[in-house]
Design an enzyme around this catalytic site. Structure first.
Site, PDB file in Angstrom:
ATOM      1  N   GLU A  42      29.865 -32.979-125.646  1.00 36.82           N
ATOM      2  CA  GLU A  42      28.499 -33.518-126.193  1.00 36.82           C
ATOM      3  C   GLU A  42      28.651 -34.998-126.360  1.00 36.82           C
ATOM      4  O   GLU A  42      29.311 -35.521-127.215  1.00 36.82           O
ATOM      5  CB  GLU A  42      28.032 -33.122-127.664  1.00 36.82           C
ATOM      6  CG  GLU A  42      26.710 -33.282-128.183  1.00 36.82           C
ATOM      7  CD  GLU A  42      26.668 -33.662-129.675  1.00 36.82           C
ATOM      8  OE1 GLU A  42      25.735 -33.928-130.310  1.00 36.82           O
ATOM      9  OE2 GLU A  42      27.684 -34.200-130.202  1.00 36.82           O
ATOM     10  N   ASP A  62      32.231 -31.437-130.010  1.00 35.69           N
ATOM     11  CA  ASP A  62      31.172 -32.053-130.728  1.00 35.69           C
ATOM     12  C   ASP A  62      31.562 -33.688-130.723  1.00 35.69           C
ATOM     13  O   ASP A  62      32.556 -34.070-130.751  1.00 35.69           O
ATOM     14  CB  ASP A  62      31.401 -31.492-132.236  1.00 35.69           C
ATOM     15  CG  ASP A  62      30.164 -32.099-133.070  1.00 35.69           C
ATOM     16  OD1 ASP A  62      29.131 -31.905-132.788  1.00 35.69           O
ATOM     17  OD2 ASP A  62      30.385 -32.759-134.245  1.00 35.69           O
TER      18      ASP A  62
HETATM   19  C1  NOJ Z   1      26.305 -33.076-133.114  1.00 33.85           C
HETATM   20  C2  NOJ Z   1      25.966 -31.655-133.466  1.00 33.85           C
HETATM   21  O1  NOJ Z   1      24.998 -30.877-132.574  1.00 33.85           O
HETATM   22  C3  NOJ Z   1      25.023 -32.063-134.832  1.00 33.85           C
HETATM   23  O2  NOJ Z   1      24.251 -30.894-135.343  1.00 33.85           O
HETATM   24  C4  NOJ Z   1      25.900 -32.547-135.904  1.00 33.85           C
HETATM   25  O3  NOJ Z   1      25.232 -32.905-136.989  1.00 33.85           O
HETATM   26  C5  NOJ Z   1      26.709 -33.773-135.304  1.00 33.85           C
HETATM   27  N1  NOJ Z   1      27.291 -33.633-134.070  1.00 33.85           N
HETATM   28  C6  NOJ Z   1      27.798 -34.058-136.487  1.00 33.85           C
HETATM   29  O4  NOJ Z   1      28.811 -33.285-136.292  1.00 33.85           O
END
Ligand code: NOJ
Length: 543
Positions: A287, A220
């Site tokens: 991500e 993440d």
């Molecule tokens: C990306 C995640 O996909 C999202 O849902 C989240 O709110 C943010 N990162 C913060 O962790």
């Protein structure tokens, strides 16, 4: 290094993830085993045969760790335990085992950029006060006094959710209160990755889940861990906004001292070695919402991460030249990338592409197109049912971003799946109890049960397409690099002996179909009534 791709480790065969199809399970909304209205791990386990029959290779499960759920699990208070809402550690073990028995891999979500404010480290930091070593695990700073003599946040960074990226510690805890950084919700304090405890803990977290059987990790906010030294103000070019709102990747500011700092790559090289010390082609996917596709290549390297989400593909408008540009840029930097059209943070693609029959037709065409390309595909749960974005009534919205004026939040793509039956909860849970977000009445006809066995349903289209792709990969039809051409309204991909035609325009393409043949080529798949129709894609095999 293998000759196969720049991002591929030197393995005697292609690793599973290189062209694997991964299904994203948003744990709250997939399947509820105990009737409390919230999806859980046992619910996922019970539905694994559905995923095997769909034809995916793996599932990625969003965070199920202990959390106050302010950001639905992306605010972790204990990385080594399962939130009671979702089950227990034994349920995670059972899920890994059942998945492996069905030949499915499991990717878990790792949240290293921030913890929850309920994490013991953050509580300790608040209690220990300014100057304490406990505060050094996070980014606490004194405020900055403005020209008006009033103290404000330490710099001008804004949160991805709402307002300044800094919150002042309540005066009851320290006086004058320091500020702490949170690039997301105020309940998600950013960690200080220069503090040795932080990487050390995440090594343990990784090992903990890999030991239990995880096949991979989704990282993440992978581009966020380190911030520019001194935490300088963000400077904006004319026309740029520090808060790009709901806009996708293209309008992000060019100068981002909070994102994409070079130190992060050393962490991922270390994690690469850690993953490689385990048997069975474990992998990691970043991500990383980076502005330039070339920046993706920095994450996807033979000694670093195996994959990164290709959000440029997701963000591309419905146009053959735009698709061509993204595909070419992507393939030039990452020869075996990922292709993704949706996730739990963005408007569902059927709606993004125009909604209704048009949006659905375009989504099917975009899916067929991306499945012709080298690389792996990620499918967000419910895409295979053709689910549209739901307009959740404002008073029922739960996303921390939903309260921001002018933004609907992300609840609309997170509505629990319809499995069976004619009224909500459509088999989402065992009883009549309603799920945590309401499902529209129109979803009866979109349920798994309603679509199963109906040849022209979206679900059967996805099942057929994934099975076909698997066969074409195995028999060599789909092999090697891709060549991409485009006119204003047509995108053509040639790969191996497969040719994919995508029509993004309003007029039919002159693909003259005679029975199963188009100009001598075999029609393998077509998302419309006839090859070449507007808003459809066609796969042909050249003889
Ligand atoms: C990306 C995640 O996909 C999202 O849902 C989240 O709110 C943010 N990162 C913060 O962790």
């Amino acid at each position: 290094m293998s000759a196969r791709t720049a991002g591929t480790p030197d393995l005697p065969h292609a690793p599973w993830w290189l062209d694997g199809v991964v299904y994203q399970v948003y744990v709250r909304s997939f399947a509820d085993s105990d009737g409390d209205g919230v999806g859980d791990l046992a619910g996922i386990t019970a539905r694994l045969p559905y995923l095997r029959d769909l034809g995916v290779d793996a599932l990625w499960i969003t965070p199920f760790y202990a959390s106050p759920q302010n950001d639905h699990g992306y605010d972790v208070s204990d990385y080594f335990d399962v939130d009671p809402l979702f089950g227990q550690l034994a349920d995670a073990d059972a899920l890994f085992e059942a998945a492996h028995q069905l030949g499915l891999r499991v990717i878990v979500d790792l949240v290293p950029n921030h913890t929850s404010w309920d994490h013991p480290w953050f509580r300790e930091a608040l209690a220990a006060g300014p100057g304490s070593s406990a505060r050094e695990r996070y980014l606490f700073r004194p405020g900055r006094v403005g020209a008006d003599g009033v103290e404000g946040p330490p710099n001008n960074w804004v949160s991805r959710f709402q307002g300044p990226a800094w919150t002042r510690v309540p005066a009851s805890l320290d006086e004058p209160g320091e500020w702490y950084l949170h690039l997301f919700d105020t309940s998600q304090p950013d960690l200080n990755w220069h503090h040795p405890d932080v990487p050390a803990m995440f090594d343990e977290v990784l090992r903990f889940w890999l030991d239990r059987g995880a096949d991979g990790i989704r990282i993440d906010v992978a581009h966020g861990l380190f911030k520019a030294p001194g935490l300088p103000d963000q400077t904006l070019q004319p026309g740029e906004s520090a808060d790009p709102g709901e806009s996708l990747i293209t309008q992000r500011p060019s100068h981002t001292p909070m994102w994409n700092q070079p130190e992060v790559h050393e962490v991922y090289r270390h994690w690469h070695r850690l993953l490689a010390s385990y048997p069975g082609e474990r992998m990691a996917i970043a991500e990383a919402w980076v502005r330039d596709p070339a920046d993706i290549a920095d994450f996807v390297r033979p000694d670093e991460l195996q994959q990164a989400f290709n959000f440029h593909w997701l963000a591309a408008p419905w146009s053959a030249p735009s698709f061509q540009a993204v595909i070419e840029q992507t393939l030039s930097v990452v020869p075996a990338p990922t292709w993704v059209l949706g996730n739990h943070d963005v408007v569902r693609p059927v709606t993004r592409y125009g909604g209704g029959a048009l949006g659905l037709s375009r989504w099917k065409a975009a899916l067929l197109t991306m499945l012709a390309l080298p690389g792996s595909a990620y499918i967000h749960q419910g895409e295979e049912l053709g689910l549209p974005q739901v307009d959740v009534p404002p008073e029922l919205r739960q996303d921390p971003r939903a309260g921001v004026p002018g933004r609907g939040g992300r609840d609309g793509c997170r509505v629990p799946l319809p499995w069976a039956g004619t009224e909500a909860p459509y088999g989402f849970g065992p009883g009549p109890g309603q799920p945590w977000l309401p499902q529209p009445a129109s979803w009866a006809e979109l349920s798994v049960e309603a679509q199963t066995g109906t040849p022209d349903s979206t679900l059967e289209f996805v099942r057929r397409t994934l099975a076909l792709r698997r066969r074409l990969l195995a028999d060599g039809t789909l092999s090697g690099p891709a060549k991409v051409f485009a006119t204003d309204t047509e995108l053509v991909i040639r790969r191996g002996t497969l040719v994919c035609h995508l029509n993004t325009g309003d007029a039919p393409l002159t693909l003259e179909a005679r029975g199963q043949l188009v100009n001598g080529a075999e029609v393998l798949a077509c998302t419309g009534d006839r090859p070449g129709d507007p808003n459809t894609a066609t796969w042909l095999r050249r003889t």
